[in-house]
Design a protein around this motif. Structure first.
Motif, PDB file in Angstrom:
ATOM      1  N   PHE A  21     -38.785 -63.273 -26.840  1.00 38.50           N
ATOM      2  CA  PHE A  21     -37.468 -63.237 -27.480  1.00 38.50           C
ATOM      3  C   PHE A  21     -37.500 -62.338 -28.711  1.00 38.50           C
ATOM      4  CE2 PHE A  21     -34.071 -65.062 -30.216  1.00 38.50           C
ATOM      5  CZ  PHE A  21     -32.999 -64.737 -29.398  1.00 38.50           C
ATOM      6  N   ARG A  22     -38.577 -62.440 -29.467  1.00 39.51           N
ATOM      7  CA  ARG A  22     -38.711 -61.593 -30.658  1.00 39.51           C
ATOM      8  C   ARG A  22     -38.747 -60.111 -30.260  1.00 39.51           C
ATOM      9  NH1 ARG A  22     -38.103 -62.122 -36.194  1.00 39.51           N
ATOM     10  NH2 ARG A  22     -39.110 -60.332 -37.105  1.00 39.51           N
ATOM     11  N   GLU A  23     -39.484 -59.797 -29.195  1.00 42.65           N
ATOM     12  CA  GLU A  23     -39.527 -58.418 -28.702  1.00 42.65           C
ATOM     13  C   GLU A  23     -38.148 -57.962 -28.243  1.00 42.65           C
ATOM     14  OE1 GLU A  23     -42.522 -58.199 -25.665  1.00 42.65           O
ATOM     15  OE2 GLU A  23     -44.117 -58.772 -27.062  1.00 42.65           O
ATOM     16  N   HIS A  24     -37.425 -58.864 -27.586  1.00 38.24           N
ATOM     17  CA  HIS A  24     -36.066 -58.547 -27.126  1.00 38.24           C
ATOM     18  C   HIS A  24     -35.159 -58.275 -28.330  1.00 38.24           C
ATOM     19  CE1 HIS A  24     -32.464 -58.548 -24.718  1.00 38.24           C
ATOM     20  NE2 HIS A  24     -31.960 -59.551 -25.423  1.00 38.24           N
ATOM     21  N   LEU A  25     -35.272 -59.107 -29.353  1.00 31.86           N
ATOM     22  CA  LEU A  25     -34.483 -58.889 -30.568  1.00 31.86           C
ATOM     23  C   LEU A  25     -34.785 -57.517 -31.170  1.00 31.86           C
ATOM     24  CD1 LEU A  25     -34.710 -62.287 -32.502  1.00 31.86           C
ATOM     25  CD2 LEU A  25     -32.655 -61.252 -31.577  1.00 31.86           C
ATOM     26  N   GLU A  26     -36.062 -57.225 -31.333  1.00 30.85           N
ATOM     27  CA  GLU A  26     -36.466 -55.955 -31.943  1.00 30.85           C
ATOM     28  C   GLU A  26     -35.989 -54.766 -31.116  1.00 30.85           C
ATOM     29  OE1 GLU A  26     -37.640 -55.431 -34.924  1.00 30.85           O
ATOM     30  OE2 GLU A  26     -37.718 -57.581 -35.319  1.00 30.85           O
ATOM     31  N   ALA A  27     -36.106 -54.861 -29.791  1.00 28.09           N
ATOM     32  CA  ALA A  27     -35.648 -53.764 -28.927  1.00 28.09           C
ATOM     33  C   ALA A  27     -34.140 -53.581 -29.037  1.00 28.09           C
ATOM     34  CB  ALA A  27     -36.044 -54.044 -27.475  1.00 28.09           C
ATOM     35  N   THR A  28     -33.416 -54.687 -29.082  1.00 26.20           N
ATOM     36  CA  THR A  28     -31.958 -54.609 -29.215  1.00 26.20           C
ATOM     37  C   THR A  28     -31.579 -54.030 -30.569  1.00 26.20           C
ATOM     38  OG1 THR A  28     -31.721 -56.514 -27.752  1.00 26.20           O
ATOM     39  CG2 THR A  28     -29.816 -55.938 -29.108  1.00 26.20           C
ATOM     40  N   PHE A  29     -32.257 -54.472 -31.632  1.00 20.92           N
ATOM     41  CA  PHE A  29     -31.979 -53.929 -32.962  1.00 20.92           C
ATOM     42  C   PHE A  29     -32.260 -52.426 -33.002  1.00 20.92           C
ATOM     43  CE2 PHE A  29     -32.994 -58.249 -35.216  1.00 20.92           C
ATOM     44  CZ  PHE A  29     -31.837 -58.782 -34.687  1.00 20.92           C
ATOM     45  N   GLN A  30     -33.279 -52.008 -32.278  1.00 19.62           N
ATOM     46  CA  GLN A  30     -33.607 -50.580 -32.243  1.00 19.62           C
ATOM     47  C   GLN A  30     -32.520 -49.801 -31.502  1.00 19.62           C
ATOM     48  OE1 GLN A  30     -37.458 -49.790 -30.603  1.00 19.62           O
ATOM     49  NE2 GLN A  30     -37.507 -47.703 -31.386  1.00 19.62           N
ATOM     50  N   VAL A  31     -32.035 -50.356 -30.392  1.00 16.57           N
ATOM     51  CA  VAL A  31     -30.949 -49.705 -29.644  1.00 16.57           C
ATOM     52  C   VAL A  31     -29.704 -49.586 -30.523  1.00 16.57           C
ATOM     53  CG1 VAL A  31     -29.333 -50.026 -27.711  1.00 16.57           C
ATOM     54  CG2 VAL A  31     -31.789 -50.379 -27.365  1.00 16.57           C
ATOM     55  N   TRP A  32     -29.453 -50.585 -31.340  1.00 18.14           N
ATOM     56  CA  TRP A  32     -28.293 -50.566 -32.220  1.00 18.14           C
ATOM     57  C   TRP A  32     -28.527 -49.692 -33.455  1.00 18.14           C
ATOM     58  CZ3 TRP A  32     -27.508 -56.575 -32.346  1.00 18.14           C
ATOM     59  CH2 TRP A  32     -26.965 -57.000 -31.121  1.00 18.14           C
ATOM     60  N   SER A  33     -29.730 -49.209 -33.643  1.00 17.26           N
ATOM     61  CA  SER A  33     -30.112 -48.386 -34.800  1.00 17.26           C
ATOM     62  C   SER A  33     -29.887 -49.109 -36.128  1.00 17.26           C
ATOM     63  CB  SER A  33     -29.354 -47.054 -34.787  1.00 17.26           C
ATOM     64  OG  SER A  33     -29.603 -46.346 -33.605  1.00 17.26           O
ATOM     65  N   LEU A  34     -30.335 -50.360 -36.190  1.00 18.10           N
ATOM     66  CA  LEU A  34     -30.195 -51.130 -37.422  1.00 18.10           C
ATOM     67  C   LEU A  34     -31.250 -50.684 -38.434  1.00 18.10           C
ATOM     68  CD1 LEU A  34     -29.620 -54.807 -36.164  1.00 18.10           C
ATOM     69  CD2 LEU A  34     -27.923 -53.048 -36.667  1.00 18.10           C
ATOM     70  N   THR A  35     -30.857 -50.666 -39.683  1.00 16.58           N
ATOM     71  CA  THR A  35     -31.802 -50.384 -40.761  1.00 16.58           C
ATOM     72  C   THR A  35     -32.690 -51.616 -40.949  1.00 16.58           C
ATOM     73  OG1 THR A  35     -30.401 -51.291 -42.496  1.00 16.58           O
ATOM     74  CG2 THR A  35     -30.066 -48.951 -41.917  1.00 16.58           C
ATOM     75  N   PRO A  36     -33.814 -51.488 -41.644  1.00 18.78           N
ATOM     76  CA  PRO A  36     -34.660 -52.673 -41.890  1.00 18.78           C
ATOM     77  C   PRO A  36     -33.893 -53.811 -42.575  1.00 18.78           C
ATOM     78  CG  PRO A  36     -35.895 -50.694 -42.383  1.00 18.78           C
ATOM     79  CD  PRO A  36     -34.482 -50.258 -42.094  1.00 18.78           C
ATOM     80  N   ALA A  37     -33.033 -53.476 -43.534  1.00 18.74           N
ATOM     81  CA  ALA A  37     -32.249 -54.517 -44.213  1.00 18.74           C
ATOM     82  C   ALA A  37     -31.278 -55.178 -43.236  1.00 18.74           C
ATOM     83  CB  ALA A  37     -31.494 -53.918 -45.391  1.00 18.74           C
ATOM     84  N   GLU A  38     -30.651 -54.369 -42.386  1.00 18.51           N
ATOM     85  CA  GLU A  38     -29.722 -54.927 -41.398  1.00 18.51           C
ATOM     86  C   GLU A  38     -30.463 -55.792 -40.382  1.00 18.51           C
ATOM     87  OE1 GLU A  38     -26.378 -51.320 -41.429  1.00 18.51           O
ATOM     88  OE2 GLU A  38     -28.005 -51.297 -39.958  1.00 18.51           O
ATOM     89  N   ARG A  39     -31.676 -55.406 -40.036  1.00 18.72           N
ATOM     90  CA  ARG A  39     -32.487 -56.227 -39.124  1.00 18.72           C
ATOM     91  C   ARG A  39     -32.742 -57.604 -39.723  1.00 18.72           C
ATOM     92  NH1 ARG A  39     -36.139 -53.164 -35.296  1.00 18.72           N
ATOM     93  NH2 ARG A  39     -35.326 -51.052 -35.330  1.00 18.72           N
TER      94      ARG A  39
END
Length: 163
Positions: free
Chosen positions: A85-103
């Motif tokens: 789930f954590r990997e899925h979250l990180e991959a989704t955040f990357q697709v959305w191009s979230l900044t570290p703060a937004e993550r």
């Protein structure tokens, strides 16, 4: 030991055996026996009760070992799910191009924290967290916290289409 009936029967057997010994000692101490039983009968009863208690100990130990093994297996499975789930979250955040703060804000939001709690944890103002939340919602294509969470819940609850 899969059946609860066996465990209940085991506990009942141990209870009867323990009751025999306690009752026997109590009757001896208070002198309440009206007629003594033969020593052969007494020895047989004590052997039976002792075997019942030993059987209870052995079967109890086996049940404990099995339960601990199942617990370890469930915990390992949970760790795997959490990691995936954590990997899925990180991959989704990357697709959305979230900044570290937004993550960080997105993760805290998914965990159910309020804007005030997130601001306190990140040592920022409520306004900053609100602005970051709005950027997250825009990038994710959702209108708010509930829809953001539902994106991930849908992924968790989705049935396997290959079966």
């Amino acid at each position: 030991m899969n059946r609860p009936f066996l465990l209940f029967a085991l506990v009942a057997l141990q209870g009867v055996c323990a009751f025999f010994f306690v009752a026997d000692i109590t009757l001896t101490v208070v002198g309440a026996r009206s007629s003594p039983i033969s020593w052969q009968t007494r020895e047989l009863l004590e052997i039976g009760a002792s075997l019942g208690l030993l059987l209870g100990v052995v079967l109890g130990w086996l049940a404990l070992r099995r339960t601990l093994a199942q617990k370890a297996q469930v915990e390992e499975s949970l760790r795997g799910v959490q990691s995936a789930f954590r990997e899925h979250l990180e991959a989704t955040f990357q697709v959305w191009s979230l900044t570290p703060a937004e993550r960080d804000v997105a993760l805290f939001t998914i965990k159910g924290m309020s804007i005030q709690e997130i601001a306190a944890l990140r040592n920022t103002s409520d306004g900053t967290v609100k602005a970051q939340s709005n950027a997250i919602y825009r990038k994710a294509g959702v209108s708010g916290r509930t829809q953001l969470l539902s994106l991930f819940l849908e992924d968790l609850l989705a049935e396997d289409v290959d079966t």
